[in-house]
Design a protein around this motif. Structure first.
Motif, PDB file in Angstrom:
ATOM      1  N   LYS A 157       0.827  -1.197   0.000  1.00  0.00           N
ATOM      2  CA  LYS A 157       0.000   0.000   0.000  1.00  0.00           C
ATOM      3  C   LYS A 157       0.866   1.254   0.000  1.00  0.00           C
ATOM      4  O   LYS A 157       0.563   2.223  -0.685  1.00  0.00           O
ATOM      5  CB  LYS A 157      -0.932  -0.007   1.210  1.00  0.00           C
ATOM      6  N   GLY A 158       1.962   1.235   0.791  1.00  0.00           N
ATOM      7  CA  GLY A 158       2.866   2.381   0.825  1.00  0.00           C
ATOM      8  C   GLY A 158       3.518   2.619  -0.517  1.00  0.00           C
ATOM      9  O   GLY A 158       3.706   3.764  -0.946  1.00  0.00           O
ATOM     10  N   SER A 159       3.856   1.539  -1.226  1.00  0.00           N
ATOM     11  CA  SER A 159       4.463   1.662  -2.544  1.00  0.00           C
ATOM     12  C   SER A 159       3.475   2.260  -3.541  1.00  0.00           C
ATOM     13  O   SER A 159       3.854   3.085  -4.384  1.00  0.00           O
ATOM     14  CB  SER A 159       4.928   0.283  -3.022  1.00  0.00           C
ATOM     15  N   GLU A 160       2.198   1.878  -3.435  1.00  0.00           N
ATOM     16  CA  GLU A 160       1.178   2.424  -4.329  1.00  0.00           C
ATOM     17  C   GLU A 160       1.017   3.926  -4.107  1.00  0.00           C
ATOM     18  O   GLU A 160       0.883   4.695  -5.067  1.00  0.00           O
ATOM     19  CB  GLU A 160      -0.155   1.719  -4.080  1.00  0.00           C
ATOM     20  N   LYS A 161       1.031   4.354  -2.842  1.00  0.00           N
ATOM     21  CA  LYS A 161       0.878   5.773  -2.528  1.00  0.00           C
ATOM     22  C   LYS A 161       2.071   6.564  -3.043  1.00  0.00           C
ATOM     23  O   LYS A 161       1.926   7.685  -3.539  1.00  0.00           O
ATOM     24  CB  LYS A 161       0.710   5.962  -1.025  1.00  0.00           C
ATOM     25  N   ARG A 162       3.246   5.972  -2.915  1.00  0.00           N
ATOM     26  CA  ARG A 162       4.455   6.632  -3.398  1.00  0.00           C
ATOM     27  C   ARG A 162       4.395   6.817  -4.915  1.00  0.00           C
ATOM     28  O   ARG A 162       4.694   7.898  -5.443  1.00  0.00           O
ATOM     29  CB  ARG A 162       5.678   5.801  -3.019  1.00  0.00           C
ATOM     30  N   ASN A 163       4.020   5.760  -5.627  1.00  0.00           N
ATOM     31  CA  ASN A 163       3.941   5.824  -7.085  1.00  0.00           C
ATOM     32  C   ASN A 163       2.856   6.808  -7.538  1.00  0.00           C
ATOM     33  O   ASN A 163       3.033   7.519  -8.537  1.00  0.00           O
ATOM     34  CB  ASN A 163       3.665   4.437  -7.653  1.00  0.00           C
ATOM     35  N   GLU A 164       1.758   6.833  -6.809  1.00  0.00           N
ATOM     36  CA  GLU A 164       0.681   7.766  -7.147  1.00  0.00           C
ATOM     37  C   GLU A 164       1.136   9.216  -6.974  1.00  0.00           C
ATOM     38  O   GLU A 164       0.833  10.075  -7.801  1.00  0.00           O
ATOM     39  CB  GLU A 164      -0.541   7.492  -6.261  1.00  0.00           C
ATOM     40  N   PHE A 165       1.888   9.465  -5.903  1.00  0.00           N
ATOM     41  CA  PHE A 165       2.408  10.811  -5.661  1.00  0.00           C
ATOM     42  C   PHE A 165       3.352  11.236  -6.780  1.00  0.00           C
ATOM     43  O   PHE A 165       3.263  12.365  -7.305  1.00  0.00           O
ATOM     44  CB  PHE A 165       3.128  10.857  -4.315  1.00  0.00           C
ATOM     45  N   LEU A 166       4.248  10.349  -7.173  1.00  0.00           N
ATOM     46  CA  LEU A 166       5.198  10.676  -8.236  1.00  0.00           C
ATOM     47  C   LEU A 166       4.496  10.895  -9.564  1.00  0.00           C
ATOM     48  O   LEU A 166       4.837  11.820 -10.320  1.00  0.00           O
ATOM     49  CB  LEU A 166       6.223   9.544  -8.366  1.00  0.00           C
ATOM     50  N   GLU A 167       3.497  10.076  -9.853  1.00  0.00           N
ATOM     51  CA  GLU A 167       2.754  10.225 -11.105  1.00  0.00           C
ATOM     52  C   GLU A 167       2.015  11.558 -11.146  1.00  0.00           C
ATOM     53  O   GLU A 167       2.067  12.281 -12.161  1.00  0.00           O
ATOM     54  CB  GLU A 167       1.768   9.067 -11.252  1.00  0.00           C
ATOM     55  N   ASN A 168       1.355  11.909 -10.048  1.00  0.00           N
ATOM     56  CA  ASN A 168       0.600  13.170 -10.008  1.00  0.00           C
ATOM     57  C   ASN A 168       1.524  14.379 -10.058  1.00  0.00           C
ATOM     58  O   ASN A 168       1.204  15.392 -10.693  1.00  0.00           O
ATOM     59  CB  ASN A 168      -0.260  13.223  -8.744  1.00  0.00           C
ATOM     60  N   THR A 169       2.669  14.279  -9.380  1.00  0.00           N
ATOM     61  CA  THR A 169       3.627  15.381  -9.403  1.00  0.00           C
ATOM     62  C   THR A 169       4.173  15.590 -10.808  1.00  0.00           C
ATOM     63  O   THR A 169       4.281  16.732 -11.286  1.00  0.00           O
ATOM     64  CB  THR A 169       4.786  15.107  -8.429  1.00  0.00           C
ATOM     65  N   THR A 170       4.512  14.498 -11.490  1.00  0.00           N
ATOM     66  CA  THR A 170       5.046  14.597 -12.849  1.00  0.00           C
ATOM     67  C   THR A 170       4.009  15.172 -13.804  1.00  0.00           C
ATOM     68  O   THR A 170       4.317  16.039 -14.639  1.00  0.00           O
ATOM     69  CB  THR A 170       5.503  13.211 -13.346  1.00  0.00           C
TER      70      THR A 170
END
Length: 324
Positions: A157-170
């Motif tokens: 779950k933590g990995s999903e949140k991290r990837n979501e943050f990076l995707e939205n930031t990009t």
């Protein structure tokens, strides 16, 4: 509200004691979710105080005023209190709680600084000024700080949140860059028609008078001011690419699109043609040193951040390499 409920430290202690004495009740009541909800109120309050949206431009651009926009999450009181309360507890519980709070409260606020998401109108231009080196520096540091806490929770779950943050930031940064490129006028002066004599722009036609002040200002903007502005934008975006490139471990369409927009749409299509037009105007020192300075800044930023060494960037950065 009683004072004991206005402290992250007190809330954590109360819930930890509840979990210690009545673990089954704690789990059945979804107390962990309740704790996140209660702490989130205090987190949002401090974010409003220390990420002053109304004064964001001033706080981000002012070296002397770091209290208004705090880039390092570890300096927030809620983060300090939470770490202190869990100092004697198991690490994963602390990390999981931190991850949930950061993802729930900090990440949306951070993203909205870059671009405001609107379902009906799409991405709206945020408060971040991508031409500002100081704003870029502070927001890059803030992004790195958020990633450090998201990285501390390594479960699925933590990995999903991290990837979501990076995707939205990009995606947000790509929206910011495209917005500013669309709003920039890119006139390229025809160098064969212009020369410079005694620091004044002149038509090449013999006997013609110097351009009037308004025309000279327009030429200066097209060739000098605009180029400096776009160059700073390129350097700032390259700094963002460095942060994201180090954090994104697998191929990303969003990162590829942002990289292409920086090296192709910004550098190759807009900046380099202006630089090329400067060479044919005059032997004046300005038109020989200024292009070298601009190209040097962009090439230096890309080299310093290791972007030119990546195989996927070789073709995208080829025009920049040639110009350097």
């Amino acid at each position: 509200v009683q004072d004991e409920y206005l402290s992250t430290y007190n809330l954590c202690k109360m819930f930890l004691e509840w979990e210690r004495q009545y673990p089954d009740d704690y789990k059945n009541c979804y107390a962990a979710m309740t704790l996140v909800q209660m702490i989130s109120v205090l987190v949002r309050l401090e974010l409003c105080q220390r990420w002053d949206t109304l004064a964001l431009h001033e706080s981000l651009d002012n070296d002397e005023n770091e209290k208004t926009f705090v880039s390092d999450l570890s300096k927030f009181k809620w983060c300090i209190d939470l770490n202190e309360a869990f100092s004697n507890a198991d690490g994963p519980k602390n990390n999981g709680l931190l991850t949930n709070i950061i993802h729930k409260c900090v990440v949306p606020q951070f993203t909205s600084v870059l671009t405001i998401q609107d379902m009906e109108r799409g991405n709206l231009h945020g408060l971040y000024d991508p031409f500002s080196p100081l704003q870029t520096k502070r927001l890059c540091f803030c992004c790195t700080s958020i990633l450090q806490y998201l990285d501390s929770c390594l479960n699925e779950k933590g990995s999903e949140k991290r990837n979501e943050f990076l995707e939205n930031t990009t995606k947000s940064l790509l929206s910011v860059l495209q917005y500013n490129l669309e709003s920039e006028a890119i006139p390229i002066v025809k160098s064969s028609d212009i020369t410079i004599v005694d620091d004044k722009f002149m038509p090449r036609d013999s006997g013609a008078n110097a351009y009037d002040d308004e025309t000279s200002d327009a030429i200066a903007y097209a060739m000098i001011i605009q180029t400096k502005s776009l160059s700073q934008l390129a350097v700032n975006m390259i700094d963002w690419l460095s942060v994201l490139d180090k954090a994104i471990y697998s191929p990303s369409d969003e990162l590829s699109s942002l990289t292409r927009c920086v090296f192709v749409d910004l550098v190759s299509v807009r900046i380099l043609p202006i630089i090329q037009s400067l060479h044919g105007i005059s032997s004046h020192e300005l038109f020989h040193e200024f292009p070298k300075e601009i190209i040097g800044e962009i090439y230096g930023a890309a080299t310093r951040n290791g972007l030119l060494e990546k195989n996927e960037n070789i073709l995208l950065s080829a025009p920049l390499r040639v110009a350097a």
